[in-house]
Design an enzyme around this catalytic site. Sequence first.
Site, PDB file in Angstrom:
ATOM      1  N   VAL A 258      10.435  -7.759   9.542  1.00 42.24           N
ATOM      2  CA  VAL A 258      11.590  -6.857   9.597  1.00 42.24           C
ATOM      3  C   VAL A 258      11.332  -5.851  10.727  1.00 42.24           C
ATOM      4  O   VAL A 258      10.258  -5.247  10.799  1.00 42.24           O
ATOM      5  CB  VAL A 258      11.801  -6.121   8.262  1.00 42.24           C
ATOM      6  CG1 VAL A 258      13.028  -5.231   8.326  1.00 42.24           C
ATOM      7  CG2 VAL A 258      11.904  -7.129   7.112  1.00 42.24           C
TER       8      VAL A 258
ATOM      9  N   MET B  58       0.834  -1.202   0.000  1.00 40.56           N
ATOM     10  CA  MET B  58       0.000   0.000   0.000  1.00 40.56           C
ATOM     11  C   MET B  58       0.873   1.258   0.000  1.00 40.56           C
ATOM     12  O   MET B  58       0.384   2.356   0.304  1.00 40.56           O
ATOM     13  CB  MET B  58      -0.949   0.000   1.202  1.00 40.56           C
ATOM     14  CG  MET B  58      -1.922  -1.177   1.150  1.00 40.56           C
ATOM     15  SD  MET B  58      -3.470  -0.877   2.011  1.00 40.56           S
ATOM     16  CE  MET B  58      -2.883  -0.577   3.666  1.00 40.56           C
TER      17      MET B  58
ATOM     18  N   ALA C 153      11.886   0.277   5.191  1.00 39.27           N
ATOM     19  CA  ALA C 153      12.971  -0.681   4.919  1.00 39.27           C
ATOM     20  C   ALA C 153      12.465  -2.124   4.896  1.00 39.27           C
ATOM     21  O   ALA C 153      13.052  -2.979   4.223  1.00 39.27           O
ATOM     22  CB  ALA C 153      14.075  -0.514   5.959  1.00 39.27           C
ATOM     23  N   GLY C 154      11.368  -2.398   5.615  1.00 45.07           N
ATOM     24  CA  GLY C 154      10.806  -3.758   5.607  1.00 45.07           C
ATOM     25  C   GLY C 154      10.264  -4.117   4.232  1.00 45.07           C
ATOM     26  O   GLY C 154      10.565  -5.194   3.687  1.00 45.07           O
ATOM     27  N   HIS C 155       9.484  -3.210   3.647  1.00 48.67           N
ATOM     28  CA  HIS C 155       8.976  -3.449   2.291  1.00 48.67           C
ATOM     29  C   HIS C 155      10.149  -3.702   1.322  1.00 48.67           C
ATOM     30  O   HIS C 155      10.084  -4.571   0.468  1.00 48.67           O
ATOM     31  CB  HIS C 155       8.230  -2.215   1.767  1.00 48.67           C
ATOM     32  CG  HIS C 155       6.930  -1.914   2.452  1.00 48.67           C
ATOM     33  ND1 HIS C 155       6.720  -0.753   3.162  1.00 48.67           N
ATOM     34  CD2 HIS C 155       5.761  -2.594   2.514  1.00 48.67           C
ATOM     35  CE1 HIS C 155       5.475  -0.731   3.613  1.00 48.67           C
ATOM     36  NE2 HIS C 155       4.879  -1.835   3.250  1.00 48.67           N
TER      37      HIS C 155
ATOM     38  N   ASP D 257       2.089  -9.482   8.800  1.00 52.36           N
ATOM     39  CA  ASP D 257       0.645  -9.687   8.619  1.00 52.36           C
ATOM     40  C   ASP D 257       0.440 -11.191   8.427  1.00 52.36           C
ATOM     41  O   ASP D 257       0.091 -11.649   7.341  1.00 52.36           O
ATOM     42  CB  ASP D 257       0.172  -8.887   7.411  1.00 52.36           C
ATOM     43  CG  ASP D 257       0.452  -7.407   7.589  1.00 52.36           C
ATOM     44  OD1 ASP D 257      -0.338  -6.726   8.235  1.00 52.36           O
ATOM     45  OD2 ASP D 257       1.512  -6.933   7.111  1.00 52.36           O
TER      46      ASP D 257
END
Length: 283
Positions: free
Chosen positions: A175, A29, A34-36, A149
């Site tokens: 992350v 979204m 940094a996780g994405h 998630d």
Amino acid sequence: MQVIHDPEAFRHACQQLRQRGRLGFVPTMGALHAGHLQLVRFAGQQASSVAVSIFVNPTQFGPGEDLASYPRTLEADCAACEQAGAALVFAPSPAQMYLPGERTRVRVTALTETLCGATRPGHFDGVCTVVSKLLLLTGECVAVFGRKDFQQWKVVQRMARDLFLPVEILGHPIVREADGLAMSSRNRYLSAAERTSALGLVRGLNAAQAAYAAGEREPGVLQALCAAAIADAGLRIQYVQLVDSEQLQPLSTLPGNVPAVLAVAAHAGATRLIDNRELGEAE
Ligand code: AMP
């Protein structure tokens, strides 16, 4: 890197990319952190090229949730995707994803009725509908979802299997920030005090995991330990629930061979945060 808004143009671009080999796909979204970007890099290790979608999906937000205020940072997101090696960003508008007169929803039952599904009615119908659309446009691919998630990952995996979608669904580990807070686009809503309180989630999960490692197997005890740390931090608990990792149903006992996940949701001020820990597995 190409940025595409039109669904049919995206379908075509994915077909082109697949000629180079396997295609990776990371739906998001936006408001990328940094996780994405780790998911994008991970997808790049599994595939020859990677497409990222950036779409704030209206149908997965309930009334009173943060659809209008959800951070939208497309320009910075595209720059970050390019840096992380993506070949393509798909950023459609709501009107392009939901055509006038659209009447179709995709629903996964049972797995969506616990945890976030119990507190966010209709949320997973929105998720499943938009992820179906995105996966059907992308076509054959390896799609990467985050285990932050956890329920979403499992629901999408089940949906893809049940609908014979030509995709492999992988789950990337959570992350975290250096202090343990799971990265989230919603963390930017937190005040300094709420940011400190938010650490209660990871403290709670750590407490339960330590007890589990020491041999505790009573779900009620593990949940209570976790909940106490979250409440002590000043967070408002929505759920603290131990479920089996496949059906996502509450466990009343914890047999050694059942993979389980302790999932939590709580509010820091107005911001809803989630986290989880797969018990028995090192993160
Ligand atoms: P979102 O933009 O929040 O819908 O997230 C897009 C994808 O990134 C989903 O599959 C998320 O599970 C995943 N994701 C978001 N934050 C994290 C994180 N901290 N660790 C791992 N995956 C994440």
